[in-house]
Design a protein around this motif. Structure first.
Motif, PDB file in Angstrom:
ATOM      1  N   UNK A  32      26.511  40.585  74.600  1.00 33.23           N
ATOM      2  CA  UNK A  32      25.495  39.665  75.145  1.00 33.23           C
ATOM      3  C   UNK A  32      26.135  38.678  76.140  1.00 33.23           C
ATOM      4  N   UNK A  36      25.671  38.161  80.102  1.00 33.39           N
ATOM      5  CA  UNK A  36      25.342  36.835  80.638  1.00 33.39           C
ATOM      6  C   UNK A  36      26.371  36.406  81.676  1.00 33.39           C
TER       7      UNK A  36
ATOM      8  N   UNK B  32      19.486  35.379  77.687  1.00 34.25           N
ATOM      9  CA  UNK B  32      20.479  35.987  78.591  1.00 34.25           C
ATOM     10  C   UNK B  32      20.586  35.169  79.885  1.00 34.25           C
ATOM     11  N   UNK B  35      22.158  31.790  79.235  1.00 34.40           N
ATOM     12  CA  UNK B  35      23.615  31.903  79.131  1.00 34.40           C
ATOM     13  C   UNK B  35      24.238  32.227  80.481  1.00 34.40           C
ATOM     14  N   UNK B  36      23.537  33.128  81.193  1.00 32.83           N
ATOM     15  CA  UNK B  36      24.023  33.450  82.558  1.00 32.83           C
ATOM     16  C   UNK B  36      24.096  32.189  83.400  1.00 32.83           C
ATOM     17  N   UNK B  39      27.002  30.077  82.427  1.00 34.34           N
ATOM     18  CA  UNK B  39      28.237  30.627  83.008  1.00 34.34           C
ATOM     19  C   UNK B  39      28.331  30.280  84.494  1.00 34.34           C
ATOM     20  N   UNK B  40      27.187  30.474  85.169  1.00 38.56           N
ATOM     21  CA  UNK B  40      27.111  30.205  86.606  1.00 38.56           C
ATOM     22  C   UNK B  40      27.476  28.752  86.891  1.00 38.56           C
TER      23      UNK B  40
END
Lengths: 322, 322
Positions: A32, A36, B32, B35-36, B39-40
């Motif tokens: 996951x 992500x 997702x 979380x993406x 991270x970004x």
């Protein structure tokens, strides 16, 4: 309590509960997160390719603002340069012509600029705007120096001209009201005593005995004594090649070596020397050559202005005495 | 192994197939994305914090030096401006010393709606009538041939040869407004600083500038006199209808007595002979022996507005160059 899910196992023909082992959970979470992260990376790459970074954006904004300010500064520099150029033109085309001075060469005016760089810019500081501004400033500064010197030169010249004007004989040595006859013959004439044709080197201003005689320009008395045919005569040297002579006087009011002002009383009209009646014989010389004094009398001077001249001379001589 | 999930229903006591729930899918996707995004965000933050691109470094450096040097350049410029201002002051003082009048502000404004140019030249009016009658007769003739042609037609100077005899040109080529050092009429005598009648105009030009005849005529005087009194070397030209022009303080005379002179012909060069304190041309126009204002005659080389301007300048009381 978490809901338990089941899966049908055809081999055992049983519904078996799905039990996630710790490893599985970790695996799942990891997957996951990987996805992500991938999404995040994609977004990041897209951003980097299509947009500036935040820092760069901010810096660019600031840079633009600064450059705008530099533009203003640059236009100010240009304005100063143009203003200076106007002054230089005025200097060259006006004052230097009026005052009979050589025009300054363009190479002299621009000289010095470009040679020694006053401000050393490090490589990182070598921005076009800054370098240009300093170059122009350098140029302006050296031009200003030249112009300052030039104006000082002109100033000196003007002072010299003022002195020339103040010392030049430029009035009638006798008050118009006290003048009874004015003989304008300069040059060859029949001599009243000798009876032959002789050169008359001055003009005769007839006035009563004892009429005041004034110096016609600033100068120094170089002679005040009895001198043959002149009788009692005063020689005043005005400098720059000019000299004036006042002859046939009855009395001296000055002594040799004394400085006199224009309009200052220097003697009294008399009948000494080769003279038939009381009058002033007035001569003007330039480099020991006689000139017609009529050019230096400016007889159209009004009476009040003539009086003013006499008054200012008196005031000047009094202030000098103190 | 089939993927179908089941759950145990306590009410029906059966294993029931778990239906796909959109909610959970959306929740999964959303998490997702979240979380993406995290991270970004982290990546962007890290990049800004720790990684500096070349462009950023350059910009940062540039901004820094732009800021630093802006102050320096501005202070240098203000120093230069102050120097320039003091030079301008000095120049103003010089102007006052040389011409005994304040420096005029750039270019006198002309407002022709309130003031009308004062021409007092009866002779020119006569000439204008001649020109007009000639023009109208020519116009009539031409209108017979072509209306268009008649509109364009205007008699040239050659049609009225008499016009050449008038001193209508300026005595030096490329005459400028600024060249007028002092005008006709009451001006300040440079030597005794008192008012006197200035019989002509003083035109500032460099020593050696060619002097040209302002109109067709005959030389009635070509005097060479190096002595520093009066007019010095001068040329006098007789035109028609009692008009004469005189050009004084010349350094050289290139014409002789009795010579016929065309309009615009060179007659000598500018100098500082006679009582002149600086090289200039003293130009006089005489009508039947009386001096008149020469400024109003420059109709050929100057436009009407320029003459108007010149006439205004002429009225300024200045120190003449004699």
């Amino acid at each position: 309590m978490a809901k338990i899910f089941y899966r049908y196992n055809p081999e055992t023909c049983k519904y078996e509960p799905i039990i996630h082992s710790g490893k599985q959970i970790v695996n799942k979470t990891f997957r996951f997160l990987l996805v992500a992260f991938f999404i995040g990376i994609c977004g990041f790459i897209y951003l980097n390719f299509n947009y500036l970074s935040y820092d760069e954006y901010v810096l660019n904004e600031e840079n633009e603002k600064l450059k705008l300010e530099w533009n203003v500064l640059q236009s100010k520099i240009n304005g100063t340069s143009e203003s200076l150029a106007r002054l230089e033109n005025e200097d060259d085309d006006h004052y230097r012509v009026v005052l009979d001075l050589e025009k300054l060469d363009k190479s002299i005016r621009d000289g010095g600029a470009g040679g020694s760089q006053k401000y050393e810019l490090s490589k990182s500081e070598n921005v076009k705007e800054i370098a240009d501004a300093y170059q122009q400033l350098n140029k302006i500064q050296s031009r200003l120096e030249v112009e300052t010197q030039s104006l000082n030169e002109i100033d000196n010249r003007v002072t010299r001209f003022e002195d020339m004007m103040v010392t030049r004989p430029a009035m009638q040595p006798i008050d118009n009201r006290q003048l009874t006859r004015f003989n304008t013959i300069f040059g060859m004439r029949k001599h009243p005593i000798h009876g032959d044709w002789r050169n008359h080197n001055g003009l005769d201003l007839t006035a009563d005995m004892g009429t005041p005689v004034y110096a016609t320009g600033d100068g120094v008395v170089i002679e005040a004594k009895y001198n043959g045919g002149y009788g009692n005569v005063i020689f005043v040297s005005h400098g720059y090649g000019f000299e004036s002579r006042y002859a046939h006087l009855s009395k001296f009011k000055v002594i040799p070596g004394q400085r006199v002002k224009r309009g200052e009383l220097i003697g009294l009209v008399g009948n000494t020397g080769l003279s038939t009646n009381p009058h002033l014989h007035y001569e003007v010389l330039y480099h020991n050559k006689w000139i017609n004094p009529i050019y230096f009398m400016y007889r159209d001077l009004s009476q009040s202005e003539y009086n003013e001249l006499l008054k200012s001379a008196k005031a000047a001589s009094i202030s000098q005495a103190h | 192994m089939p993927k179908t999930k089941y759950s145990y229903n306590h009410k029906t006591l059966r294993y029931e197939q778990v239906k796909i729930r959109w909610g959970s899918i959306v929740f999964g996707l959303l998490s997702l994305v979240v979380f993406g995004a995290l991270f970004f965000g982290a990546l962007v933050f890290l990049q800004n914090k720790f990684i500096e691109s070349e462009a950023e470094a350059r910009l940062r450096q540039e901004n820094k030096s732009l800021k630093k040097h802006k102050e320096l350049v501005a202070s240098e410029l203000s120093v230069a401006e102050a120097t320039l201002a003091s030079l301008y002051n000095q120049e103003g003082d010089l102007h006052k010393k040389v011409f005994l009048t304040d420096k005029p502000h750039d270019g006198p404004q002309l407002d022709r709606s309130t003031e009308i140019m004062e021409y007092e030249l009866a002779d020119f009016k006569k000439l204008t009538t001649i020109l007009l009658t000639k023009a109208s007769s020519n116009l009539n003739k031409a209108s017979v041939m072509s209306y268009q042609f008649s509109k364009l037609f205007w008699p040239s100077k050659d049609d009225v040869s008499e016009l050449q005899y008038y001193p209508t040109k300026t005595p030096v080529k490329d005459f400028k407004m600024k060249s007028l050092a002092s005008g006709f009429g009451n001006q300040i005598n440079p030597f005794n600083k008192r008012m006197y009648r200035h019989n002509g105009i003083d035109i500032i030009c460099e020593r050696g500038t060619e002097v040209i005849a302002t109109g067709k005529g005959t030389v009635v005087a070509a005097v060479i006199n190096e002595m520093p009194g009066g007019k010095g070397s001068y040329v006098m030209i007789e035109h028609s209808n009692g008009y004469q022009t005189r050009y004084s303080h010349l350094s050289s005379v290139t014409v002789s007595y009795g010579q016929r002179i065309n309009q615009g012909q060179a007659i000598g060069t500018v100098g500082a002979t006679g009582s002149a304190i600086a090289p200039h041309l003293h130009y006089e126009v005489l009508k039947k022996g009386n001096v008149i204002n020469p400024v109003l005659f420059f109709v050929e080389d100057l436009s009407e507005s320029e003459i108007y301007q010149l006439a205004k300048l002429n009225n300024q009381v200045k120190q003449s160059l004699d």
